[in-house]
Design a protein around this motif. Structure first.
Motif, PDB file in Angstrom:
ATOM      1  N   GLU A 183       8.940  -9.023  -1.049  1.00  0.00           N
ATOM      2  CA  GLU A 183       9.209  -7.582  -1.080  1.00  0.00           C
ATOM      3  C   GLU A 183       8.570  -6.918  -2.290  1.00  0.00           C
ATOM      4  O   GLU A 183       8.011  -5.821  -2.202  1.00  0.00           O
ATOM      5  CB  GLU A 183      10.724  -7.346  -1.091  1.00  0.00           C
ATOM      6  N   ILE A 184       8.681  -7.624  -3.444  1.00  0.00           N
ATOM      7  CA  ILE A 184       8.090  -7.066  -4.664  1.00  0.00           C
ATOM      8  C   ILE A 184       6.584  -6.941  -4.513  1.00  0.00           C
ATOM      9  O   ILE A 184       5.977  -5.915  -4.864  1.00  0.00           O
ATOM     10  CB  ILE A 184       8.455  -7.929  -5.889  1.00  0.00           C
ATOM     11  N   HIS A 185       5.959  -8.005  -3.973  1.00  0.00           N
ATOM     12  CA  HIS A 185       4.509  -7.966  -3.776  1.00  0.00           C
ATOM     13  C   HIS A 185       4.117  -6.876  -2.789  1.00  0.00           C
ATOM     14  O   HIS A 185       3.130  -6.164  -2.988  1.00  0.00           O
ATOM     15  CB  HIS A 185       4.012  -9.317  -3.283  1.00  0.00           C
ATOM     16  N   GLU A 186       4.892  -6.763  -1.715  1.00  0.00           N
ATOM     17  CA  GLU A 186       4.580  -5.749  -0.706  1.00  0.00           C
ATOM     18  C   GLU A 186       4.731  -4.344  -1.282  1.00  0.00           C
ATOM     19  O   GLU A 186       3.883  -3.468  -1.052  1.00  0.00           O
ATOM     20  CB  GLU A 186       5.497  -5.927   0.502  1.00  0.00           C
ATOM     21  N   GLU A 187       5.819  -4.128  -2.055  1.00  0.00           N
ATOM     22  CA  GLU A 187       6.010  -2.823  -2.680  1.00  0.00           C
ATOM     23  C   GLU A 187       4.890  -2.528  -3.678  1.00  0.00           C
ATOM     24  O   GLU A 187       4.384  -1.405  -3.757  1.00  0.00           O
ATOM     25  CB  GLU A 187       7.366  -2.769  -3.381  1.00  0.00           C
ATOM     26  N   GLY A 188       4.520  -3.555  -4.459  1.00  0.00           N
ATOM     27  CA  GLY A 188       3.429  -3.372  -5.417  1.00  0.00           C
ATOM     28  C   GLY A 188       2.124  -3.041  -4.711  1.00  0.00           C
ATOM     29  O   GLY A 188       1.359  -2.170  -5.154  1.00  0.00           O
ATOM     30  N   ASN A 189       1.865  -3.726  -3.586  1.00  0.00           N
ATOM     31  CA  ASN A 189       0.639  -3.436  -2.831  1.00  0.00           C
ATOM     32  C   ASN A 189       0.663  -2.021  -2.274  1.00  0.00           C
ATOM     33  O   ASN A 189      -0.349  -1.304  -2.285  1.00  0.00           O
ATOM     34  CB  ASN A 189       0.465  -4.445  -1.693  1.00  0.00           C
ATOM     35  N   GLN A 190       1.838  -1.611  -1.763  1.00  0.00           N
ATOM     36  CA  GLN A 190       1.950  -0.255  -1.228  1.00  0.00           C
ATOM     37  C   GLN A 190       1.740   0.783  -2.327  1.00  0.00           C
ATOM     38  O   GLN A 190       1.079   1.807  -2.122  1.00  0.00           O
ATOM     39  CB  GLN A 190       3.330  -0.053  -0.582  1.00  0.00           C
ATOM     40  N   GLU A 191       2.311   0.512  -3.509  1.00  0.00           N
ATOM     41  CA  GLU A 191       2.120   1.446  -4.622  1.00  0.00           C
ATOM     42  C   GLU A 191       0.657   1.510  -5.034  1.00  0.00           C
ATOM     43  O   GLU A 191       0.126   2.584  -5.319  1.00  0.00           O
ATOM     44  CB  GLU A 191       2.985   1.022  -5.811  1.00  0.00           C
ATOM     45  N   GLN A 192       0.003   0.342  -5.087  1.00  0.00           N
ATOM     46  CA  GLN A 192      -1.410   0.335  -5.442  1.00  0.00           C
ATOM     47  C   GLN A 192      -2.242   1.076  -4.400  1.00  0.00           C
ATOM     48  O   GLN A 192      -3.155   1.840  -4.744  1.00  0.00           O
ATOM     49  CB  GLN A 192      -1.912  -1.106  -5.580  1.00  0.00           C
ATOM     50  N   ILE A 193      -1.928   0.845  -3.123  1.00  0.00           N
ATOM     51  CA  ILE A 193      -2.662   1.534  -2.063  1.00  0.00           C
ATOM     52  C   ILE A 193      -2.451   3.038  -2.159  1.00  0.00           C
ATOM     53  O   ILE A 193      -3.395   3.835  -2.031  1.00  0.00           O
ATOM     54  CB  ILE A 193      -2.227   1.009  -0.676  1.00  0.00           C
ATOM     55  N   SER A 194      -1.193   3.453  -2.402  1.00  0.00           N
ATOM     56  CA  SER A 194      -0.907   4.885  -2.533  1.00  0.00           C
ATOM     57  C   SER A 194      -1.630   5.481  -3.735  1.00  0.00           C
ATOM     58  O   SER A 194      -2.186   6.591  -3.665  1.00  0.00           O
ATOM     59  CB  SER A 194       0.605   5.102  -2.679  1.00  0.00           C
ATOM     60  N   LEU A 195      -1.635   4.713  -4.845  1.00  0.00           N
ATOM     61  CA  LEU A 195      -2.322   5.196  -6.039  1.00  0.00           C
ATOM     62  C   LEU A 195      -3.820   5.335  -5.796  1.00  0.00           C
ATOM     63  O   LEU A 195      -4.455   6.318  -6.203  1.00  0.00           O
ATOM     64  CB  LEU A 195      -2.050   4.240  -7.205  1.00  0.00           C
ATOM     65  N   ILE A 196      -4.389   4.342  -5.112  1.00  0.00           N
ATOM     66  CA  ILE A 196      -5.834   4.405  -4.800  1.00  0.00           C
ATOM     67  C   ILE A 196      -6.137   5.588  -3.892  1.00  0.00           C
ATOM     68  O   ILE A 196      -7.126   6.315  -4.070  1.00  0.00           O
ATOM     69  CB  ILE A 196      -6.296   3.085  -4.161  1.00  0.00           C
ATOM     70  N   ASP A 197      -5.249   5.798  -2.880  1.00  0.00           N
ATOM     71  CA  ASP A 197      -5.451   6.953  -1.983  1.00  0.00           C
ATOM     72  C   ASP A 197      -5.372   8.260  -2.751  1.00  0.00           C
ATOM     73  O   ASP A 197      -6.166   9.193  -2.503  1.00  0.00           O
ATOM     74  CB  ASP A 197      -4.402   6.923  -0.868  1.00  0.00           C
ATOM     75  N   GLU A 198      -4.407   8.367  -3.680  1.00  0.00           N
ATOM     76  CA  GLU A 198      -4.302   9.584  -4.480  1.00  0.00           C
ATOM     77  C   GLU A 198      -5.542   9.792  -5.342  1.00  0.00           C
ATOM     78  O   GLU A 198      -6.033  10.917  -5.491  1.00  0.00           O
ATOM     79  CB  GLU A 198      -3.055   9.506  -5.374  1.00  0.00           C
ATOM     80  N   MET A 199      -6.055   8.690  -5.908  1.00  0.00           N
ATOM     81  CA  MET A 199      -7.261   8.809  -6.730  1.00  0.00           C
ATOM     82  C   MET A 199      -8.442   9.266  -5.889  1.00  0.00           C
ATOM     83  O   MET A 199      -9.219  10.131  -6.310  1.00  0.00           O
ATOM     84  CB  MET A 199      -7.570   7.458  -7.396  1.00  0.00           C
ATOM     85  N   HIS A 200      -8.569   8.683  -4.672  1.00  0.00           N
ATOM     86  CA  HIS A 200      -9.666   9.109  -3.783  1.00  0.00           C
ATOM     87  C   HIS A 200      -9.519  10.575  -3.393  1.00  0.00           C
ATOM     88  O   HIS A 200     -10.504  11.324  -3.345  1.00  0.00           O
ATOM     89  CB  HIS A 200      -9.693   8.241  -2.533  1.00  0.00           C
ATOM     90  N   GLU A 201      -8.266  10.964  -3.133  1.00  0.00           N
ATOM     91  CA  GLU A 201      -8.037  12.364  -2.746  1.00  0.00           C
ATOM     92  C   GLU A 201      -8.371  13.308  -3.895  1.00  0.00           C
ATOM     93  O   GLU A 201      -8.988  14.364  -3.695  1.00  0.00           O
ATOM     94  CB  GLU A 201      -6.575  12.541  -2.331  1.00  0.00           C
TER      95      GLU A 201
END
Length: 237
Positions: A103-121
């Protein structure tokens, strides 16, 4: 590295207990985390450990059974049951830890993906802002160029109008000058003609006087013939 060792230990324990569900879960986690190419590492370590632990377990079970049979102590049986119960509890704790780690890894991956998407946006928005600024600058330059061109055209048009006005004034002044020259010439010619006529008339009058002076004096006619002489002279003149 700690996660890999932990999964190996859990898989070994599941192999000893023939827990297929737990082994499948560990394999799934291993492939998801480390890739299918490294799956052999899990299976090799697990197989060797399984053989060693199986042999050790057999030796322990044989010794324990011998002790149980030899001593006939009910406490040993209770201890074995407690050990199995502790192992089950430990396995459940390991399963909870694995789930928590996932769960921790999945949450961390989701946060990283969201952060990357925000940076791209943000990068896209920044790029769009730059494009708008470039378009605005181009429009301002184009408008400035058009204004300069219009101003230059107006200046050229004013210069042309001014030049045409100067040409018109020059033509008017030339016509006035020519007219004055013509008037002056006409007056000069008129004066010359008048002078010539005056001189001519003067000469003619002088000639007539001379002719009259030089003409032979005729005797006065008789009074009887005076009217005929006057009429004759009028006709002659």
């Amino acid at each position: 590295m700690l996660l890999k060792n932990h999964l190996i230990e859990v898989f070994k324990q599941a192999s000893l207990e023939n827990n297929s569900l737990l082994k499948d879960n560990v394999v799934h986690k291993w492939v998801h985390r480390f890739g299918i190419d490294s799956l052999n590492d899990l299976l090799i370590h697990s197989s060797l450990q399984k053989e060693n632990q199986h042999e050790e377990g057999n030796q322990e079970q044989i010794s324990l059974i011998d002790e149980i049979h030899e001593e006939g102590n009910q406490e040993q049986i209770s201890l074995i049951d407690e050990m199995h119960e502790e192992e089950n509890q430990h396995e459940e704790g390991n399963q909870e830890q694995i789930s928590l780690i996932d769960e921790i890894h999945e949450e961390g991956n989701q946060e990283q993906i969201s952060l990357i998407d925000e940076m791209h946006e943000e990068e896209n928005q920044h790029e769009e802002g730059n494009q708008e600024q470039i378009s605005l600058i181009d429009e301002m330059h184009e408008e400035g160029n058009q204004e300069q061109i219009s101003l230059i055209d107006e200046m050229h048009e004013e210069e042309n109008q001014h030049e045409e006005e100067n040409q018109r004034q020059i033509r008017i002044e030339s016509l006035k000058t020519l007219k004055k020259l013509e008037e002056t010439n006409c007056e000069s010619n008129y004066l010359k003609i008048s002078n010539n006529n005056q001189v001519f008339n003067t000469k003619q009058d002088s000639n007539q006087v001379n002719q009259y002076s030089n003409a032979p004096k005729l005797p006065l006619p008789n009074i009887k013939n005076l009217r005929k002489w006057i009429n004759k002279d009028k006709k002659a003149s």
